[in-house]
Design a protein around this motif. Structure first.
Motif, short mmCIF file in Angstrom:
data_model
loop_
_atom_site.label_atom_id
_atom_site.label_comp_id
_atom_site.label_asym_id
_atom_site.label_seq_id
_atom_site.Cartn_x
_atom_site.Cartn_y
_atom_site.Cartn_z
N THR A 24 0.85 -1.25 0.24
CA THR A 24 -0.21 -0.28 -0.02
C THR A 24 0.88 1.82 0.42
OG1 THR A 24 -1.44 -1.16 1.64
CG2 THR A 24 -2.11 1.04 1.01
N ILE A 25 1.98 0.92 0.61
CA ILE A 25 2.66 2.58 1.12
C ILE A 25 3.94 2.73 -0.37
CG2 ILE A 25 4.69 3.55 2.16
CD1 ILE A 25 2.08 3.04 3.43
N GLU A 26 4.08 1.75 -0.78
CA GLU A 26 5.01 1.25 -2.22
C GLU A 26 4.16 2.25 -3.39
OE1 GLU A 26 7.90 -2.24 -0.84
OE2 GLU A 26 5.74 -2.42 -2.81
N GLY A 27 2.88 1.75 -3.35
CA GLY A 27 2.06 2.05 -4.55
C GLY A 27 1.36 3.08 -4.32
N GLY A 28 1.12 3.74 -2.62
CA GLY A 28 1.06 5.45 -2.55
C GLY A 28 1.53 6.17 -2.44
N LEU A 29 3.26 5.94 -2.59
CA LEU A 29 4.59 7.05 -2.76
C LEU A 29 4.69 7.22 -3.85
CD1 LEU A 29 7.20 5.51 -0.34
CD2 LEU A 29 6.02 7.73 -0.01
N ALA A 30 4.65 6.50 -4.99
CA ALA A 30 4.66 5.63 -6.36
C ALA A 30 3.69 6.55 -7.35
CB ALA A 30 4.96 4.68 -6.95
N LEU A 31 2.57 7.07 -6.83
CA LEU A 31 1.55 7.33 -6.86
C LEU A 31 1.71 9.25 -6.58
CD1 LEU A 31 -1.77 8.15 -7.71
CD2 LEU A 31 -2.55 6.86 -5.86
N ARG A 32 2.17 9.22 -5.70
CA ARG A 32 2.04 10.38 -4.81
C ARG A 32 3.37 11.30 -6.01
NH1 ARG A 32 1.67 14.81 -1.32
NH2 ARG A 32 3.47 15.82 -0.38
N ARG A 33 4.10 10.26 -6.07
CA ARG A 33 4.78 10.96 -6.90
C ARG A 33 4.87 11.74 -8.26
NH1 ARG A 33 10.77 8.09 -8.06
NH2 ARG A 33 12.24 10.19 -7.78
N LEU A 34 4.20 10.49 -8.91
CA LEU A 34 3.20 10.70 -10.41
C LEU A 34 2.63 12.26 -10.29
CD1 LEU A 34 2.49 6.87 -11.58
CD2 LEU A 34 4.55 8.95 -12.21
N LEU A 35 1.87 12.25 -8.92
CA LEU A 35 0.72 13.34 -8.92
C LEU A 35 2.02 14.47 -9.01
CD1 LEU A 35 -1.60 11.70 -6.89
CD2 LEU A 35 -2.79 12.77 -8.78
N LEU A 36 2.52 14.21 -8.18
CA LEU A 36 3.28 15.80 -8.37
C LEU A 36 3.66 16.56 -9.16
CD1 LEU A 36 4.36 15.42 -4.34
CD2 LEU A 36 2.91 16.55 -4.97
N ARG A 37 4.49 15.36 -9.79
CA ARG A 37 5.30 15.92 -11.22
C ARG A 37 3.98 15.68 -12.03
NH1 ARG A 37 9.33 10.79 -12.26
NH2 ARG A 37 11.17 11.83 -10.25
N GLY A 38 3.08 16.15 -12.17
CA GLY A 38 1.62 16.16 -13.13
C GLY A 38 1.57 14.89 -13.99
N TRP A 55 -7.28 2.15 2.96
CA TRP A 55 -6.12 3.36 2.21
C TRP A 55 -6.90 4.79 1.78
CZ3 TRP A 55 -3.62 2.50 -2.26
CH2 TRP A 55 -3.11 1.41 -2.20
N MET A 56 -8.32 4.80 2.31
CA MET A 56 -8.59 6.28 2.87
C MET A 56 -7.63 7.36 3.44
SD MET A 56 -10.80 7.25 0.34
CE MET A 56 -12.29 8.44 1.15
N GLU A 57 -7.56 6.55 4.59
CA GLU A 57 -7.10 6.98 5.54
C GLU A 57 -5.72 6.56 5.26
OE1 GLU A 57 -8.27 3.89 8.92
OE2 GLU A 57 -9.85 5.64 9.23
N GLU A 58 -4.72 6.38 4.79
CA GLU A 58 -3.54 5.73 4.16
C GLU A 58 -3.08 7.38 3.16
OE1 GLU A 58 -1.44 2.47 4.84
OE2 GLU A 58 -2.68 1.85 6.36
N LEU A 59 -3.87 7.24 2.75
CA LEU A 59 -4.08 8.48 1.64
C LEU A 59 -3.66 10.32 1.58
CD1 LEU A 59 -6.20 6.82 -1.61
CD2 LEU A 59 -3.47 6.87 -1.52
N ARG A 60 -5.17 9.80 3.60
CA ARG A 60 -4.32 11.03 3.69
C ARG A 60 -3.23 11.02 4.66
NH1 ARG A 60 -10.04 13.60 7.46
NH2 ARG A 60 -8.53 15.81 8.12
N GLU A 61 -3.67 10.95 5.40
CA GLU A 61 -2.63 10.81 7.17
C GLU A 61 -1.15 10.63 6.91
OE1 GLU A 61 -4.03 7.45 9.80
OE2 GLU A 61 -6.01 8.84 9.63
N LYS A 62 -0.62 9.52 5.17
CA LYS A 62 0.26 9.22 5.49
C LYS A 62 1.14 9.73 3.94
CE LYS A 62 1.02 4.92 7.70
NZ LYS A 62 -0.59 4.24 7.71
N LEU A 63 0.69 10.28 2.76
CA LEU A 63 0.96 10.65 1.96
C LEU A 63 0.48 11.93 1.99
CD1 LEU A 63 0.00 6.82 0.09
CD2 LEU A 63 1.98 8.07 0.61
N ALA A 64 -0.84 12.55 2.59
CA ALA A 64 -1.67 13.63 2.40
C ALA A 64 -2.35 13.64 1.05
CB ALA A 64 0.06 15.06 2.04
N LEU A 65 -2.96 12.56 0.38
CA LEU A 65 -3.14 12.82 -0.54
C LEU A 65 -4.73 12.23 -0.20
CD1 LEU A 65 -1.27 10.52 -2.74
CD2 LEU A 65 -1.61 12.45 -2.72
N THR A 66 -6.03 13.17 -1.05
CA THR A 66 -7.52 12.59 -1.03
C THR A 66 -8.36 11.86 -1.96
OG1 THR A 66 -7.76 14.79 -0.16
CG2 THR A 66 -9.00 13.80 -0.44
N GLY A 67 -8.72 10.67 -1.03
CA GLY A 67 -9.04 9.65 -2.57
C GLY A 67 -10.58 9.28 -2.07
#
Length: 174
Positions: A24-38, A55-67
């Motif tokens: 979850t964290i690996e996929g989430g970090l990669a997702l965050r990186r792609l989002l930040l790069r546009g 997933w919703m909580e991990e996106l928000r709390e660990k990755l500062a993303l809103t799902g």
């Protein structure tokens, strides 16, 4: 893992770490990186219903993303806000949905009519498999095959600790 997945985007990946080692964290970090790069703006995240909140909580709390969780009628965020939209699967951002909902035959047309996603992530992807004695794909595998066949996403990330449960063909299906 997250660096490789994000650097090699739009390549598809199968994340197969053992239970609890951080898919979850690996996929989430990669997702965050792609989002930040546009590089991505429309993401479909397909998870078991029992893992939606996690997933919703991990996106928000660990990755500062809103799902936004799509329940078949409206979109909801982890704080309980509700958004009424004409077509939830056409929205930009991270749309989280349960595999039980999205793989249903009565939802297939809605999914296949949506604009393409930049990335589709499937957690517990081993649930996408052939079923029964006729060796036909189950509804989730069939949906993923249709998404690929119709080019509704250039990238598919499959997360599972158990890519093979019953038969070696399951790994090849994924």
């Amino acid at each position: 893992v997250y660096r490789r997945a994000s650097e090699e985007y739009p390549r598809s990946f199968l994340f197969c770490d053992e239970v609890g080692l951080g898919k979850t964290i690996e996929g989430g970090l990669a997702l965050r990186r792609l989002l930040l790069r546009g590089q991505v703006s429309r993401i479909l995240l397909i998870v078991p219903r029992s893992l939606v909140r996690q997933w919703m909580e991990e996106l928000r709390e660990k990755l500062a993303l809103t799902g936004w969780f799509y329940d078949g009628r409206a979109l909801h965020d982890v704080a309980g806000r509700r958004r009424e939209v004409a077509s939830a699967l056409a929205e930009a951002g991270i749309i989280v949905t349960s595999r039980h909902l999205i793989a249903r035959s009565d939802r297939r047309a809605e999914v296949l009519a949506a604009p393409p996603w930049d990335l589709v992530i499937v957690d517990e992807a081993h649930a996408a498999r052939r079923s029964g004695l006729d060796d036909a794909p189950n509804q989730l595998l069939s949906l993923l095959q249709d998404i690929r066949r119709r080019q509704l996403s250039p990238t598919l990330w499959l997360l599972t600790a158990t890519p093979m449960q019953l038969d070696p063909i399951e790994v090849f299906d994924l």
